[in-house]
Design an enzyme around this catalytic site. Structure first.
Site, short mmCIF file in Angstrom:
data_model
loop_
_atom_site.label_atom_id
_atom_site.label_comp_id
_atom_site.label_asym_id
_atom_site.label_seq_id
_atom_site.Cartn_x
_atom_site.Cartn_y
_atom_site.Cartn_z
N SER A 339 0.85 -1.19 0.00
CA SER A 339 0.00 0.00 0.00
C SER A 339 0.88 1.24 0.00
O SER A 339 1.82 1.33 0.80
CB SER A 339 -0.91 -0.01 1.23
OG SER A 339 -1.86 1.03 1.17
N GLU A 340 0.58 2.21 -0.88
CA GLU A 340 1.45 3.37 -1.06
C GLU A 340 1.71 4.16 0.21
O GLU A 340 2.71 4.87 0.31
CB GLU A 340 0.86 4.35 -2.08
CG GLU A 340 0.59 3.82 -3.46
CD GLU A 340 -0.86 3.48 -3.64
OE1 GLU A 340 -1.59 4.24 -4.30
OE2 GLU A 340 -1.28 2.44 -3.09
N ASN A 341 0.79 4.11 1.16
CA ASN A 341 0.96 4.90 2.37
C ASN A 341 1.93 4.28 3.37
O ASN A 341 2.15 4.84 4.44
CB ASN A 341 -0.39 5.16 3.05
CG ASN A 341 -1.11 3.89 3.43
OD1 ASN A 341 -1.19 2.95 2.64
ND2 ASN A 341 -1.64 3.83 4.64
N GLY A 342 2.53 3.13 3.01
CA GLY A 342 3.61 2.60 3.82
C GLY A 342 3.36 1.29 4.52
O GLY A 342 3.75 1.11 5.68
N SER A 381 8.17 3.71 0.33
CA SER A 381 7.10 3.05 -0.41
C SER A 381 7.25 3.25 -1.91
O SER A 381 7.14 2.31 -2.70
CB SER A 381 5.74 3.57 0.06
OG SER A 381 4.69 2.92 -0.61
#
EC number: 2.8.3.5
Length: 516
Positions: A339-342, A381
């Site tokens: 997930s891009e948010n980490g 990320s």
């Protein structure tokens, strides 16, 4: 009470005494010791009108809410706010936008803040939309003293070619547009030059700090907070707990104190989940309600997507149907969801008692993680993404073209969402890009076209298109090839509902569905 150093001591003695002095702090009263401030109001007292400020967080997860409220109280105006998201109308950066204290937003996604979108389209606010990974790298590079860098993200889109509306006039005309950016070729691939960001202030939110400014974040609340700590003249961290020096193991410190100028302890945090999703316990005595037609359509696409998963794969899934496809990963198959948010290792939605506002996915939904998962900042990320370490990315679309162009982030003058991380995901070398979508728009018009009419997210980036009617592959120099047709449809049906020419595979077959 503050401990004071006196006398003429050796360097070693002075150092030891200094540590003892810093450890003996008090947050009562107006005084402050070193980096520790009494309150948010105290910590932002020198912020002036016109300041450029980095606001940490992702959506409303990990936001510096106390400092945002302090800026509202102080009445600072003409702020340039750098934030991945514009928050929502009454939370996050949205608080300052609603008060007309922000004159410009630099971010990647604004679609959840209706007031921000209104101000932008009506000429009250400038918005510079920037791909999420590029934004993270602009911040990381700025903090590392690198003035500019090259990235494949955004090539042949408005981000590189210029012309993206930054500010509208009151009559709806574009007043300020983005400028064209330099391009350079490396090893046969085009890269866009991006300038870094180094702001006046960075406002971040952490779980813990010690008096030296060492920070620890909680789960996915690290997001943009971690890189932003490094990229400002003055970085202020609001934290939920201040612990004594030595209480934090060097191994657990996420950001060293050298980057932090001020800290204060906040209280009574109003942590919310932007999109609460929970797993309801199944009641075997109650039959499941019959699926509606829209649900059947979505599940058909998701079950076909699931056939593209393989054991040991790393995958990034967009919101909607892409996330739904993860429900059909076969039992025993190990697919790590990024997930891009980490987060690496996304799990299912939590039960009601396990909801954690510091644990969300890129769609701002409450989630869990699987054993072996890890958390990291947004800069890490997108290093994974941009570096080609993610095997497959699955996204939705407004339009796609016969040559693999993708458009899914804006309709000029009407719909403003922002590109989020999509431009970075589709530009990654070696990552398979699959688009999932309904074959036609609500008015029946085709969404698969010879040429996209909307601003591009990426040019020639799509490898496969999966709709409820068909599956196409996209190859350079070949274009679209129809490889599967869903039950109930014929090739003639696909021709009639598709706005682009395509080749029919000699091995055409019925659309696959993963067993359930």
């Amino acid at each position: 009470m503050l401990c004071r150093l006196v006398g003429n001591r050796s360097l070693g003695a002075r150092y030891t005494a200094s540590i003892k002095a810093i450890a003996c702090y008090s947050t009562s009263g107006k005084q402050r010791n070193g980096k520790i401030y009494e309150s948010a109001i105290d910590a932002v007292a020198d912020v002036q009108d016109g300041a450029q400020i980095l606001f940490g967080g992702f959506g409303i997860c990990g936001i510096p809410e106390k400092m945002i409220n302090a800026l509202k109280q102080k009445g600072v105006k003409n702020i340039t706010g750098v934030s991945n998201n514009g928050g929502v109308d009454d939370t996050g950066l949205g608080v300052l936008i609603k008060q007309k204290q922000v004159s410009k937003v630099i971010g990647s996604y604004v679609g959840e803040n209706t007031e921000l979108v209104r101000q932008y389209l009506e000429g009250e606010l400038a918005v510079e939309l920037t791909p999420q990974g590029t934004l993270a790298e602009k911040i990381r590079a700025g903090g590392a003293g690198i003035p500019a860098f090259y990235t494949p993200t955004g090539y042949a889109t408005l981000v590189q070619e210029g012309g993206a509306p930054i500010k509208y006039s009151k009559d709806g005309k574009v007043e300020i547009s983005s400028e064209k950016k330099p391009v350079k070729e490396f090893n046969g691939k085009n890269y866009v030059m991006e300038e870094s960001i180094f702001a006046d202030f960075a406002f971040v939110k952490a779980q813990k700090a010690d008096p030296l400014g060492n920070l620890v974040f909680n789960k996915a609340a690290r997001n943009f907070n971690a890189p932003m700590c490094r990229a400002a003249k003055i970085t202020v961290a609001e934290v939920e707990e201040i612990v004594p020096i030595g209480a934090l193991s060097p191994d657990e410190i996420h950001v060293p104190g050298i980057y932090i100028n001020r800290i204060f302890k906040g209280t009574n945090y109003n942590k919310r989940v932007e999109r609460l999703r929970i797993t309801e316990p199944k009641d075997p005595s109650k039959p499941a309600p019959p699926p509606n037609p829209a649900q059947v359509l979505r599940e058909r696409i998701a079950r076909r997507v699931a056939l593209e998963f393989h054991d040991g794969m790393y995958a990034n899934l967009g919101i909607g149907i892409p996330v739904l496809s993860s429900n059909y990963i076969p039992k025993g198959m190990n697919v790590m969801l990024q997930s891009e948010n980490g987060i690496l290792g996304l799990g299912p939605f939590p039960t009601k008692d396990k909801v954690d506002p510091d644990l969300i996915n890129a769609g701002k939904e409450s989630v869990t993680v699987v054993p072996g998962a890890s958390y990291f900042g947004s800069d890490d990320s997108f290093a994974m993404i941009r570096g080609g370490h993610v095997d497959i990315t699955i996204l939705g679309a407004m339009e796609v073209s016969a040559t693999g162009d993708l458009a899914n982030w804006m309709i000029p003058g009407k719909l403003v969402k922002g590109m989020g991380g999509a431009m970075d995901l589709v530009a990654a070398p070696g990552t398979k890009v699959i688009i999932t979508m309904e074959h036609n728009a609500r008015d029946g018009s085709p969404k698969i076209l010879d040429t996209c009419s909307l601003p591009l997210t990426g040019k020639g980036v799509i490898d496969m298109i999966i709709s409820e009617k068909a599956v196409f592959t996209v190859e350079k120099g070949v274009g679209l090839t129809l490889i599967e047709v869903a039950e109930g449809y014929t090739v003639d049906d696909i021709i009639a509902s598709t706005g682009a020419k395509f080749t029919v595979s000699p091995n055409l077959k019925k659309m696959g569905q993963i067993p359930v």
